[in-house]
Design an enzyme around this catalytic site. Structure first.
Site, PDB file in Angstrom:
ATOM      1  N   VAL A   1       1.081  -1.202   0.258  1.00 29.46           N
ATOM      2  CA  VAL A   1      -0.274   0.019  -0.033  1.00 29.46           C
ATOM      3  C   VAL A   1       0.681   1.148   0.041  1.00 29.46           C
ATOM      4  CG1 VAL A   1      -1.712   1.525   1.172  1.00 29.46           C
ATOM      5  CG2 VAL A   1      -1.684  -0.827   0.849  1.00 29.46           C
TER       6      VAL A   1
ATOM      7  N   ASN B   1       4.616   3.865  11.323  1.00 31.15           N
ATOM      8  CA  ASN B   1       5.879   4.047  11.621  1.00 31.15           C
ATOM      9  C   ASN B   1       6.774   4.394  10.120  1.00 31.15           C
ATOM     10  OD1 ASN B   1       9.329   3.406  12.097  1.00 31.15           O
ATOM     11  ND2 ASN B   1       8.369   2.146   9.709  1.00 31.15           N
TER      12      ASN B   1
ATOM     13  N   TYR C   1      10.245  17.077   7.024  1.00 31.40           N
ATOM     14  CA  TYR C   1      10.280  16.245   8.390  1.00 31.40           C
ATOM     15  C   TYR C   1       9.758  16.971   9.522  1.00 31.40           C
ATOM     16  CZ  TYR C   1      12.697  12.474   9.784  1.00 31.40           C
ATOM     17  OH  TYR C   1      12.206  10.659  10.523  1.00 31.40           O
TER      18      TYR C   1
ATOM     19  N   LYS D   1       6.214  16.053  11.613  1.00 29.99           N
ATOM     20  CA  LYS D   1       6.684  14.488  13.020  1.00 29.99           C
ATOM     21  C   LYS D   1       6.459  15.777  14.082  1.00 29.99           C
ATOM     22  CE  LYS D   1       8.882  11.304  11.694  1.00 29.99           C
ATOM     23  NZ  LYS D   1       8.221  10.196  11.412  1.00 29.99           N
TER      24      LYS D   1
HETATM   25  P1  NAD Z   1      13.874   3.277   5.676  1.00 33.60           P
HETATM   26  O1  NAD Z   1      14.108   4.337   4.710  1.00 33.60           O
HETATM   27  O2  NAD Z   1      14.946   2.570   5.960  1.00 33.60           O
HETATM   28  O3  NAD Z   1      11.740   2.797   5.896  1.00 33.60           O
HETATM   29  C1  NAD Z   1      10.975   3.565   5.975  1.00 33.60           C
HETATM   30  C2  NAD Z   1      10.142   2.313   5.522  1.00 33.60           C
HETATM   31  O4  NAD Z   1       8.476   3.410   4.438  1.00 33.60           O
HETATM   32  C3  NAD Z   1      10.530   1.534   4.060  1.00 33.60           C
HETATM   33  O5  NAD Z   1       9.982   0.625   3.809  1.00 33.60           O
HETATM   34  C4  NAD Z   1       9.291   2.541   2.765  1.00 33.60           C
HETATM   35  O6  NAD Z   1       8.684   1.883   1.671  1.00 33.60           O
HETATM   36  C5  NAD Z   1       8.104   2.999   3.478  1.00 33.60           C
HETATM   37  N1  NAD Z   1       7.867   3.851   2.917  1.00 33.60           N
HETATM   38  C6  NAD Z   1       8.024   4.759   3.013  1.00 33.60           C
HETATM   39  N2  NAD Z   1       6.764   6.371   2.290  1.00 33.60           N
HETATM   40  C7  NAD Z   1       5.556   5.447   2.251  1.00 33.60           C
HETATM   41  C8  NAD Z   1       4.623   4.850   2.014  1.00 33.60           C
HETATM   42  N3  NAD Z   1       3.901   6.239   1.069  1.00 33.60           N
HETATM   43  N4  NAD Z   1       3.597   4.129   1.764  1.00 33.60           N
HETATM   44  C9  NAD Z   1       4.466   2.545   2.048  1.00 33.60           C
HETATM   45  N5  NAD Z   1       5.237   3.136   3.263  1.00 33.60           N
HETATM   46  C10 NAD Z   1       6.030   4.184   3.202  1.00 33.60           C
HETATM   47  O7  NAD Z   1      13.513   4.839   6.745  1.00 33.60           O
HETATM   48  P2  NAD Z   1      12.994   4.481   8.975  1.00 33.60           P
HETATM   49  O8  NAD Z   1      15.064   5.031   9.256  1.00 33.60           O
HETATM   50  O9  NAD Z   1      12.895   2.782   8.987  1.00 33.60           O
HETATM   51  O10 NAD Z   1      12.327   5.210   9.382  1.00 33.60           O
HETATM   52  C11 NAD Z   1      10.989   4.770  10.237  1.00 33.60           C
HETATM   53  C12 NAD Z   1      10.483   5.517  10.056  1.00 33.60           C
HETATM   54  O11 NAD Z   1      11.286   6.054  11.731  1.00 33.60           O
HETATM   55  C13 NAD Z   1      10.005   6.858   9.658  1.00 33.60           C
HETATM   56  O12 NAD Z   1       8.547   7.679  10.274  1.00 33.60           O
HETATM   57  C14 NAD Z   1      11.422   7.946   9.763  1.00 33.60           C
HETATM   58  O13 NAD Z   1      10.919   9.423  10.091  1.00 33.60           O
HETATM   59  C15 NAD Z   1      11.615   7.176  11.660  1.00 33.60           C
HETATM   60  N6  NAD Z   1      13.400   7.803  12.048  1.00 33.60           N
HETATM   61  C16 NAD Z   1      13.870   6.798  11.513  1.00 33.60           C
HETATM   62  C17 NAD Z   1      15.590   7.895  12.081  1.00 33.60           C
HETATM   63  C18 NAD Z   1      16.673   7.400  11.506  1.00 33.60           C
HETATM   64  O14 NAD Z   1      17.158   7.661  11.796  1.00 33.60           O
HETATM   65  N7  NAD Z   1      16.617   6.331  10.426  1.00 33.60           N
HETATM   66  C19 NAD Z   1      15.349   8.692  13.103  1.00 33.60           C
HETATM   67  C20 NAD Z   1      13.954   8.923  13.614  1.00 33.60           C
HETATM   68  C21 NAD Z   1      13.495   8.470  12.920  1.00 33.60           C
END
Ligand code: NAD
Length: 235
Positions: free
Chosen positions: A47, A68, A133, A137
């Site tokens: 999705v 997430n 972002y 958030k």
């Molecule tokens: P990532 O890029 O490894 O994974 C994100 C996942 O979300 C991917 O599988 C992607 O396909 C999916 N996604 C993105 N847009 C989408 C959409 N429109 N529909 C469906 N799926 C979608 O990133 P991550 O680092 O695991 O990030 C996950 C969450 O954690 C995010 O919300 C990010 O903002 C938050 N976050 C990450 C960090 C970091 O340092 N990596 C820090 C704080 C917060």
């Protein structure tokens, strides 16, 4: 579990499944979400969360909702593409709202529910060049608190987790971009500049916090923002 195909979402899906949850793994990336669903014995849902109609087709009988999915776009305000800004809000704010609307009737009817919103240290603090972002958030933080207040009489908690930089593809892409711009040690000088604990957070550490918020013993934790930021916001 949205964004289940990679990084934090993948780690959360594994942790929740290991704790006994039947996981609905949601992601727009078909291959990765199918791989995760297979690994956890759950169900894959391919999705795009920017698509409200597609969200409406997801299962409603969900006790634990983890919002997430997210992505980053780095540009100064005057160069920030408006369509990108709006897309970030659709995926990181509107989709969580739609999923809450979708799942809350079942949670309320059972008198128990857990909503965990994967926010960020950027839900509490700002950095330059991250207008979309940081704004999205911060909005998610507000939505989470409203859900906490409305959910309280029905046994439904809503919390944010607020990681600093996590070792995931999202951060690896930022490090690659910074290296291409000539930053020789971007991890130390840019990403961890404000973080007293000088290392990246592991996705499994975020998953452990999410699991705690969904398990026994955390029922009084609601409307909170659980920082996992190596001391960034204390600094
Ligand atoms: P990532 O890029 O490894 O994974 C994100 C996942 O979300 C991917 O599988 C992607 O396909 C999916 N996604 C993105 N847009 C989408 C959409 N429109 N529909 C469906 N799926 C979608 O990133 P991550 O680092 O695991 O990030 C996950 C969450 O954690 C995010 O919300 C990010 O903002 C938050 N976050 C990450 C960090 C970091 O340092 N990596 C820090 C704080 C917060």
């Amino acid at each position: 579990m949205t964004g289940a195909g990679s990084g934090i979402g993948r780690a959360c899906a594994l942790a929740l499944a290991a704790a006994g949850a039947a996981v609905h793994a949601v992601d727009r990336d078909a291959d990765s979400v199918r791989e995760v669903a297979l690994a956890v014995g759950g169900t894959a849902h391919v999705v795009d969360l920017a698509d409200a109609a597609a969200i409406g087709l997801l299962p409603k009988k969900v006790d634990v909702l983890v919002n997430n999915a997210g992505f980053q776009h780095v540009a100064p305000i005057e160069a920030f593409p408006v369509e990108r800004f709006e897309l970030m809000h659709r995926v990181m704010v509107t989709a969580p709202l739609l999923l809450m609307q979708h799942c809350l009737p079942h949670m309320r009817s059972g008198g128990w529910g857990r909503i965990v919103n994967v926010s960020s240290v950027h839900g509490l603090r700002a950095s330059a060049n991250k207008a979309g972002y940081v704004a999205a958030k911060h909005a998610l933080e507000g939505l989470s608190k409203v859900a906490a207040i409305e959910g309280a009489p029905h046994g439904v908690t809503s919390n944010c987790v607020n990681p600093g930089y996590v070792r995931t593809p999202l951060v690896e892409r930022q490090l690659d971009d910074l290296a291409a711009q000539g930053e020789t040690d971007a991890l130390a000088t840019v990403l961890l500049d404000r973080t007293p604990v000088k290392r990246l957070l592991e996705p499994e550490e975020v998953a452990a916090a999410v699991l705690w918020l969904c398990g026994p013993g955390s029922g009084f934790a609601t409307g909170s923002s659980l920082t996992l930021d190596g001391g960034w916001t204390a600094n």
